[in-house]
Design a protein around this motif. Structure first.
Motif, mmCIF file in Angstrom:
data_model
loop_
_atom_site.group_PDB
_atom_site.id
_atom_site.type_symbol
_atom_site.label_atom_id
_atom_site.label_comp_id
_atom_site.label_asym_id
_atom_site.label_seq_id
_atom_site.Cartn_x
_atom_site.Cartn_y
_atom_site.Cartn_z
ATOM 1 N N TYR A 1 0.861 -1.193 0.000
ATOM 2 C CA TYR A 1 0.000 0.000 0.000
ATOM 3 C C TYR A 1 0.892 1.236 0.000
ATOM 4 N N ALA A 2 0.302 2.376 -0.275
ATOM 5 C CA ALA A 2 1.119 3.592 -0.307
ATOM 6 C C ALA A 2 0.312 4.745 0.265
ATOM 7 N N ALA A 3 1.009 5.669 0.935
ATOM 8 C CA ALA A 3 0.330 6.782 1.595
ATOM 9 C C ALA A 3 1.172 8.044 1.511
ATOM 10 N N GLY A 4 0.499 9.195 1.451
ATOM 11 C CA GLY A 4 1.209 10.482 1.480
ATOM 12 C C GLY A 4 1.603 10.958 0.099
ATOM 13 N N ASP A 5 2.628 11.809 0.073
ATOM 14 C CA ASP A 5 2.989 12.495 -1.171
ATOM 15 C C ASP A 5 3.558 11.591 -2.261
ATOM 16 N N CYS A 6 3.898 10.345 -1.936
ATOM 17 C CA CYS A 6 4.434 9.448 -2.974
ATOM 18 C C CYS A 6 3.319 8.844 -3.803
ATOM 19 N N THR A 7 2.054 9.207 -3.504
ATOM 20 C CA THR A 7 0.941 8.577 -4.214
ATOM 21 C C THR A 7 0.168 9.579 -5.068
ATOM 22 N N THR A 8 -0.603 9.015 -5.970
ATOM 23 C CA THR A 8 -1.601 9.841 -6.651
ATOM 24 C C THR A 8 -2.875 9.017 -6.850
ATOM 25 N N TYR A 9 -3.994 9.683 -6.703
ATOM 26 C CA TYR A 9 -5.310 9.128 -7.027
ATOM 27 C C TYR A 9 -6.217 10.323 -7.243
ATOM 28 N N LYS A 10 -7.437 10.089 -7.638
ATOM 29 C CA LYS A 10 -8.271 11.171 -8.161
ATOM 30 C C LYS A 10 -8.400 12.374 -7.214
ATOM 31 N N SER A 11 -8.650 12.114 -5.943
ATOM 32 C CA SER A 11 -8.904 13.239 -5.039
ATOM 33 C C SER A 11 -7.733 13.500 -4.092
ATOM 34 N N LYS A 12 -6.543 13.162 -4.506
ATOM 35 C CA LYS A 12 -5.354 13.258 -3.646
ATOM 36 C C LYS A 12 -5.133 14.680 -3.110
ATOM 37 N N VAL A 13 -4.908 14.779 -1.797
ATOM 38 C CA VAL A 13 -4.608 16.066 -1.165
ATOM 39 C C VAL A 13 -3.153 16.042 -0.702
ATOM 40 N N ARG A 14 -2.322 16.875 -1.288
ATOM 41 C CA ARG A 14 -0.897 16.878 -0.958
ATOM 42 C C ARG A 14 -0.602 17.832 0.203
ATOM 43 N N LEU A 15 -1.131 17.446 1.367
ATOM 44 C CA LEU A 15 -0.969 18.220 2.603
ATOM 45 C C LEU A 15 -0.733 17.232 3.743
ATOM 46 N N ILE A 16 -0.320 17.768 4.896
ATOM 47 C CA ILE A 16 -0.122 16.904 6.060
ATOM 48 C C ILE A 16 -1.433 16.166 6.388
ATOM 49 N N ALA A 17 -2.548 16.911 6.349
ATOM 50 C CA ALA A 17 -3.847 16.294 6.646
ATOM 51 C C ALA A 17 -4.167 15.183 5.646
ATOM 52 N N GLY A 18 -3.806 15.385 4.394
ATOM 53 C CA GLY A 18 -4.027 14.358 3.370
ATOM 54 C C GLY A 18 -3.188 13.115 3.660
ATOM 55 N N ALA A 19 -1.974 13.338 4.164
ATOM 56 C CA ALA A 19 -1.086 12.208 4.499
ATOM 57 C C ALA A 19 -1.692 11.379 5.630
ATOM 58 N N PHE A 20 -2.319 12.049 6.608
ATOM 59 C CA PHE A 20 -2.952 11.315 7.713
ATOM 60 C C PHE A 20 -4.070 10.416 7.173
ATOM 61 N N ASN A 21 -4.895 11.007 6.301
ATOM 62 C CA ASN A 21 -6.023 10.248 5.756
ATOM 63 C C ASN A 21 -5.525 9.018 4.987
ATOM 64 N N ASP A 22 -4.508 9.227 4.157
ATOM 65 C CA ASP A 22 -3.935 8.096 3.404
ATOM 66 C C ASP A 22 -3.423 7.016 4.355
ATOM 67 N N ALA A 23 -2.781 7.469 5.437
ATOM 68 C CA ALA A 23 -2.195 6.510 6.385
ATOM 69 C C ALA A 23 -3.281 5.618 6.982
ATOM 70 N N ILE A 24 -4.417 6.215 7.323
ATOM 71 C CA ILE A 24 -5.524 5.426 7.879
ATOM 72 C C ILE A 24 -6.010 4.404 6.847
ATOM 73 N N LEU A 25 -6.187 4.888 5.616
ATOM 74 C CA LEU A 25 -6.676 3.980 4.560
ATOM 75 C C LEU A 25 -5.691 2.827 4.338
ATOM 76 N N ALA A 26 -4.397 3.159 4.330
ATOM 77 C CA ALA A 26 -3.375 2.131 4.055
ATOM 78 C C ALA A 26 -3.348 1.091 5.173
ATOM 79 N N ILE A 27 -3.416 1.563 6.421
ATOM 80 C CA ILE A 27 -3.412 0.601 7.546
ATOM 81 C C ILE A 27 -4.667 -0.267 7.486
ATOM 82 N N ASN A 28 -5.813 0.354 7.220
ATOM 83 C CA ASN A 28 -7.054 -0.434 7.156
ATOM 84 C C ASN A 28 -6.984 -1.473 6.033
#
Ligand SMILES: Cc1cc2nc3c(=O)[nH]c(=O)nc-3n(C[C@H](O)[C@H](O)[C@H](O)COP(=O)(O)OP(=O)(O)OC[C@H]3O[C@@H](n4cnc5c(N)ncnc54)[C@H](O)[C@@H]3O)c2cc1C
Length: 346
Positions: A280-307
């Protein structure tokens, strides 16, 4: 840590995405390892550690280095295994579906799933390309600004034309005796409003570049700047030089291992899955349709990746961790934390 110890998740990268994944993985009772290429947690935030951050939900304006400290503290909540100063350079599949990660120091790490949280990769600041410049790096040649006060009363020469150079010039003007900015192009690449401010507060020399630093005992006392088109040069007496020429970043060979790459970063789906099951991948190393390149976006990705990793290892597991307000995992810890508003000091 035992040799060959198998982890549920190994996170590669200790920026906001990796740190938050380490925390959230703990909330899901997963056995976590985090491998960071540098010697500390924080990731790209270290490049603007003295700036004030306003846009992380629920956190009043905070100096970035303080935010790094809080994120790192949170990341350590469930005592993940942290490995520093190792760059992961290779991922290998095992026949049992697990993975072996190889690092540049020759070490191997064993894991059932992987979260790539490599951000902008390994970041190297662009150095001043003048022979012998590195000998001043321990004294008064700087590539980042850690402490505004140490520049109080000084004449500072700043080299660079981007947002970072212009921002530093404006902030340092509050404490410095004089600011001179050299840039090898005629125009600055920074925000227009800031460039206007710069013109009011700094001695601007364009198109000029630093060609020589002069020093005694490894401390710079003056610099020669030369016009990039004409044959003229000027020697300036200065107390400090700040070079803000941007950075180079690279992922080494890590992202070349058969992942789908889009615009230089990893293409993932809305569950942060790469096209390799278990990775899985999270944070600024990723791209997807609604990607947010911010610290808050990195947190959200991290939750999704762990889940996603949790569900991969245990398809019966709930889609997300039980909310922290009602999660038994915190019952004991809650006895030792103060949640009173009056104790919040930011
Ligand atoms: C100038 C600037 C200002 C910004 N200001 C803000 C702001 O005010 N607010 C905000 O919300 N966002 C801001 N951002 C965006 C924010 O910094 C990023 O979104 C955030 O850092 C992304 O976190 P990350 O964990 O994905 O990656 P990073 O922070 O880049 O961390 C990645 C980590 O992975 C490590 N790594 C990489 N490759 C390997 C490897 N192979 N092996 C081991 N370790 C590896 C790196 O050393 C690094 O520590 C700013 C960005 C920039 C450029």
């Amino acid at each position: 840590m035992q040799e060959n110890e198998l982890f549920d998740v190994t996170i590669i990268g200790g920026g906001p995405a990796g740190m938050y994944a380490a925390f959230y993985g703990g909330m899901r009772n997963m056995k976590i390892k985090l491998i960071e290429g540098t010697g500390e947690l924080g990731g790209f935030l270290h490049t603007y550690s003295e700036k004030t951050i306003w846009d992380v939900g629920g956190i009043p304006p905070i100096r970035c280095d303080k935010l790094i400290g809080w994120l790192a503290q949170q990341a350590r909540t469930f005592e993940p295994t942290l490995v520093f100063n190792q760059n992961v350079i290779e991922l290998q599949n095992q026949t049992d579906g697990s993975f072996v990660l190889k690092t540049n120091t020759g070490e191997s790490h064993y894991t059932r799933t992987i979260i790539l949280a490599t951000g902008r990769g390994i970041v190297e600041l662009q150095k001043l390309e003048i022979e012998g410049a590195n000998r001043y790096e321990l004294t008064n040649l700087y590539y980042t600004v850690q402490d505004l006060n140490s520049f109080r009363g000084k004449h500072i020469l700043i080299s660079g034309g981007g947002d970072s150079a212009v921002d530093w010039a404006i902030e340092l003007a509050e404490v410095a005796r004089k600011i001179t900015v050299v840039h090898r192009k005629r125009d600055f690449r920074a925000m227009e409003r800031n460039v206007e401010t710069l013109k009011e507060i700094a001695d601007i020399r364009t198109p000029y570049e630093i060609v020589r630093l002069h020093g005694d005992n490894d401390t710079i006392h003056s610099a020669t700047i030369a016009h990039v088109e004409r044959q003229d040069s000027v020697v300036l007496d200065i107390d400090a030089v700040i070079v803000s020429h941007g950075f180079r970043s690279n992922y080494g060979t890590l992202h070349d291992l058969g992942f789908v790459i889009d615009d230089g970063v990893l293409a993932v789906n809305d569950q942060t899955e790469t096209d390799v099951p278990g990775i899985y991948a999270a944070g600024d190393c990723t791209t997807y349709k609604s990607k947010v390149r911010l610290i808050a976006g990195a947190f959200n990705d991290a939750i999704l990746a762990i889940n996603s990793a949790k569900r991969y290892l245990d398809p019966e597991a709930p889609g997300m961790a039980y909310v922290s307000s009602h999660n038994d995992i915190f019952t004991e810890m809650n006895k030792h934390v103060s949640t009173s508003l009056k104790d919040l000091k930011v």
